[in-house]
Design a protein around this motif. Structure first.
Motif, mmCIF file in Angstrom:
data_model
loop_
_atom_site.group_PDB
_atom_site.id
_atom_site.type_symbol
_atom_site.label_atom_id
_atom_site.label_comp_id
_atom_site.label_asym_id
_atom_site.label_seq_id
_atom_site.Cartn_x
_atom_site.Cartn_y
_atom_site.Cartn_z
ATOM 1 N N PHE A 103 -5.789 4.133 -13.527
ATOM 2 C CA PHE A 103 -5.274 5.141 -12.603
ATOM 3 C C PHE A 103 -4.587 4.493 -11.430
ATOM 4 N N ILE A 104 -3.539 5.129 -10.970
ATOM 5 C CA ILE A 104 -2.898 4.676 -9.735
ATOM 6 C C ILE A 104 -2.669 5.898 -8.848
ATOM 7 N N ASN A 105 -3.106 5.762 -7.596
ATOM 8 C CA ASN A 105 -2.749 6.751 -6.586
ATOM 9 C C ASN A 105 -1.666 6.108 -5.726
ATOM 10 N N PRO A 106 -0.439 6.622 -5.780
ATOM 11 C CA PRO A 106 0.653 5.991 -5.025
ATOM 12 C C PRO A 106 0.329 5.840 -3.541
ATOM 13 N N LYS A 107 -0.553 6.715 -3.035
ATOM 14 C CA LYS A 107 -0.882 6.651 -1.601
ATOM 15 C C LYS A 107 -1.673 5.393 -1.247
ATOM 16 N N ASP A 108 -2.238 4.715 -2.266
ATOM 17 C CA ASP A 108 -3.011 3.497 -2.020
ATOM 18 C C ASP A 108 -2.124 2.263 -1.947
ATOM 19 N N HIS A 109 -0.833 2.411 -2.109
ATOM 20 C CA HIS A 109 0.070 1.251 -2.193
ATOM 21 C C HIS A 109 1.194 1.329 -1.168
ATOM 22 N N GLN B 206 3.957 -0.725 -1.570
ATOM 23 C CA GLN B 206 5.187 -0.953 -2.348
ATOM 24 C C GLN B 206 5.597 0.298 -3.126
ATOM 25 N N PRO B 207 6.893 0.400 -3.507
ATOM 26 C CA PRO B 207 7.280 1.511 -4.390
ATOM 27 C C PRO B 207 6.438 1.467 -5.659
ATOM 28 N N ILE B 208 6.091 2.665 -6.151
ATOM 29 C CA ILE B 208 5.163 2.747 -7.278
ATOM 30 C C ILE B 208 5.709 2.057 -8.539
ATOM 31 N N GLN B 209 7.042 2.059 -8.695
ATOM 32 C CA GLN B 209 7.614 1.395 -9.869
ATOM 33 C C GLN B 209 7.341 -0.113 -9.823
ATOM 34 N N GLN B 210 7.385 -0.677 -8.600
ATOM 35 C CA GLN B 210 7.132 -2.120 -8.456
ATOM 36 C C GLN B 210 5.667 -2.424 -8.769
ATOM 37 N N VAL B 211 4.780 -1.560 -8.308
ATOM 38 C CA VAL B 211 3.342 -1.738 -8.573
ATOM 39 C C VAL B 211 3.110 -1.782 -10.090
ATOM 40 N N ILE B 212 3.751 -0.870 -10.799
ATOM 41 C CA ILE B 212 3.535 -0.789 -12.258
ATOM 42 C C ILE B 212 4.179 -1.981 -12.972
ATOM 43 N N VAL B 213 5.379 -2.351 -12.547
ATOM 44 C CA VAL B 213 6.049 -3.517 -13.158
ATOM 45 C C VAL B 213 5.159 -4.750 -12.988
ATOM 46 N N ASP B 214 4.576 -4.921 -11.799
ATOM 47 C CA ASP B 214 3.747 -6.098 -11.532
ATOM 48 C C ASP B 214 2.459 -6.096 -12.364
ATOM 49 N N MET B 215 1.897 -4.907 -12.581
ATOM 50 C CA MET B 215 0.610 -4.882 -13.302
ATOM 51 C C MET B 215 0.776 -4.859 -14.824
ATOM 52 N N THR B 216 2.035 -4.790 -15.311
ATOM 53 C CA THR B 216 2.236 -4.681 -16.767
ATOM 54 C C THR B 216 3.173 -5.769 -17.320
ATOM 55 N N ASP B 217 3.283 -6.882 -16.625
ATOM 56 C CA ASP B 217 4.121 -7.989 -17.097
ATOM 57 C C ASP B 217 5.560 -7.532 -17.356
#
Ligand code: NAD
Ligand code: AHE
Ligand code: ZN
Ligand code: ZN
Length: 380
Positions: free
Chosen positions: A244-250, A252-263
């Motif tokens: 789960f990701i809550n964008p409010k916890d980050h 950085q832009p949410i797309q960057q968070v996901i790119v970083d966590m998924t190689d």
């Protein structure tokens, strides 16, 4: 033959007189079905986010006064001339996406859209005479999406009605009129997610949870759910969401968070909110070279999507889906069978049941965020 065949029926309907105002339960006259039409006694109708979207004045096709509602089930009361595929007594699900099996869309295996009645349904009328079958004291009330299921009786085009298993419980399968097929089909028909894929789902309402359910069934290795409502997270696990990701916890832009966590990004993403900024994030969190993003959410009038064209030049694909790509009359009965065999969930999406007379409470529940689907019992 029913005693009401060929006669006008007087019944209760929830009329939306103008945008942003509560619905009003009124006594309406429902004219008999004309050639190629079917009159249906609606027994159960759920509330979908799209009903609130149109009521909110966000739909460029929104016409008032109208009778909203498009996720429902019922029983055929009578049929018009030339209708052979259903008869009085049949259990049916009205389908806002028609299937005439004759037009160039229906003859194509590339789409589930149908062109036959769409110009009429987009204008709130029936195809035959371009008139409404609903009226109050002679004043016409517009149809909505060719379904208008917030009424005890409605008239739909015969190409917009799916006959289903007579054993199926109408109070459950009404959900197979919109949200669940949309989410499952977005994965199975539109994206065609393969086993082992990584998936991101933006928005964990019924549509997003059905995407998660479909992705799990397709064998996705990771299903990331993104929502600003933390109460959705625990629930989402039951539908297959693994992270789960809550964008409010980050920061950085949410797309960057996901790119970083998924190689480098996910293989597939789905926007199930209707927010054009999130549509961009959903595209940009996809992996370079092959990531596919599917727009499911319906954005408000005047909104437009944007991204750097380089995102597409470098191999990401942007797609959209209506009713999950399912050919409605042909495939809704199959979805009902899948439910009967416990191969897909339905009951789990129903968080609330209300009598029809409390329809405005149903809309309030949806806005409150604690409700996935509220089923209205039309005879109460
Ligand atoms: N394309 C189609 O055929 C089709 C069919 C059905 C519904 N829809 C559309 O799909 C969307 C979802 O429908 P639903 O009934 O599941 O709606 P819903 O309101 O139940 O769910 C939306 C979810 O998105 C979350 N959300 C809102 N803003 C967010 C943000 N900025 N970031 C992250 N999460 C956010 C909400 O907390 C909620 O959990 C709507 O836009 C609806 O109109 C499209
Ligand atoms: N009328 C709006 C668009 C609304 C919309 O996109 N509807 C979806 C179904 S949402 C169901 O909850 C859809 O299937 N669209 C395809 C179609 O309507 O043929 C507008 O004009 O922008
Ligand atoms: Zn809907
Ligand atoms: Zn067609």
């Amino acid at each position: 033959m029913s005693s009401t065949q060929g006669k006008t029926i007087t019944c209760r309907a929830a009329v939306s007189w103008e945008p942003k105002k509560p619905l009003s339960i009124e006594t309406v006259e429902v004219a008999p079905p004309q050639a190629g039409e079917v009159r249906v006694k609606i027994t159960h109708s759920a509330i979908c986010h799209t009903d609130a979207y149109t009521l909110g004045g966000n739909d460029p096709e929104g016409l008032f006064p109208c009778i909203l509602g498009h996720e429902a089930a019922g029983i055929v009361e009578s049929v018009g001339e030339g209708v052979t595929e259903v008869q009085p007594g049949d259990k049916v699900i009205p389908c806002y996406q028609a299937e005439c099996r004759e037009c160039k869309f229906c003859l194509s295996n590339k789409t589930n859209l149908c062109g036959k009645v769409r110009p009429a349904t987009g204008n709130g009328v029936m195809l035959n005479d371009r008139q409404s079958r609903f009226s109050i004291n002679g004043k016409p009330i517009y149809h909505f999406m060719g379904t208008s299921t917030f009424s005890e009786y409605t008239v739909v085009h015969a190409v917009s009605v799916a006959k289903v298993n007579p054993e199926a419980p109408l109070e459950k399968i009404c959900l197979l009129g919109c949200g669940i097929p949309t989410g499952l089909g977005a994965v199975w028909n539109t994206a065609k997610v393969e086993a082992g894929s990584t998936v991101a789902v933006f928005g964990l309402g019924s549509v997003g949870l059905a995407v998660a359910e479909g992705a799990k069934a397709a064998g996705a290795s990771e299903i990331i759910g993104i929502d600003i409502d933390v109460s959705k997270f625990e629930l989402a696990k039951n539908f297959g969401v693994t992270k789960f990701i809550n964008p409010k916890d980050h920061q950085q832009p949410i797309q960057q968070v996901i790119v970083d966590m998924t190689d480098g990004g996910v293989d597939y993403s789905f926007e199930c909110i209707g927010n054009v900024d999130i549509m961009r994030a959903a595209l940009e969190c996809c992996h370079k070279g092959w990531g596919v993003s599917v727009i499911v959410g319906v954005a408000a009038a005047g909104k437009e999507i944007s991204t750097r064209p380089f995102q597409l030049v470098t191999g990401r694909v942007w797609k959209g889906t209506a009713f999950g790509g399912f050919k409605s009359r042909s495939q809704v009965p199959d979805l009902v069978e899948k439910y009967m065999k416990k191969e897909i969930k339905v009951d789990e999406y129903i968080t609330h049941n209300l009598p029809f007379s409390k329809i405005n409470e149903g809309f309030e529940l949806m806005h409150g965020g604690k409700c996935l689907r509220c089923v209205l019992h039309m005879d109460e």
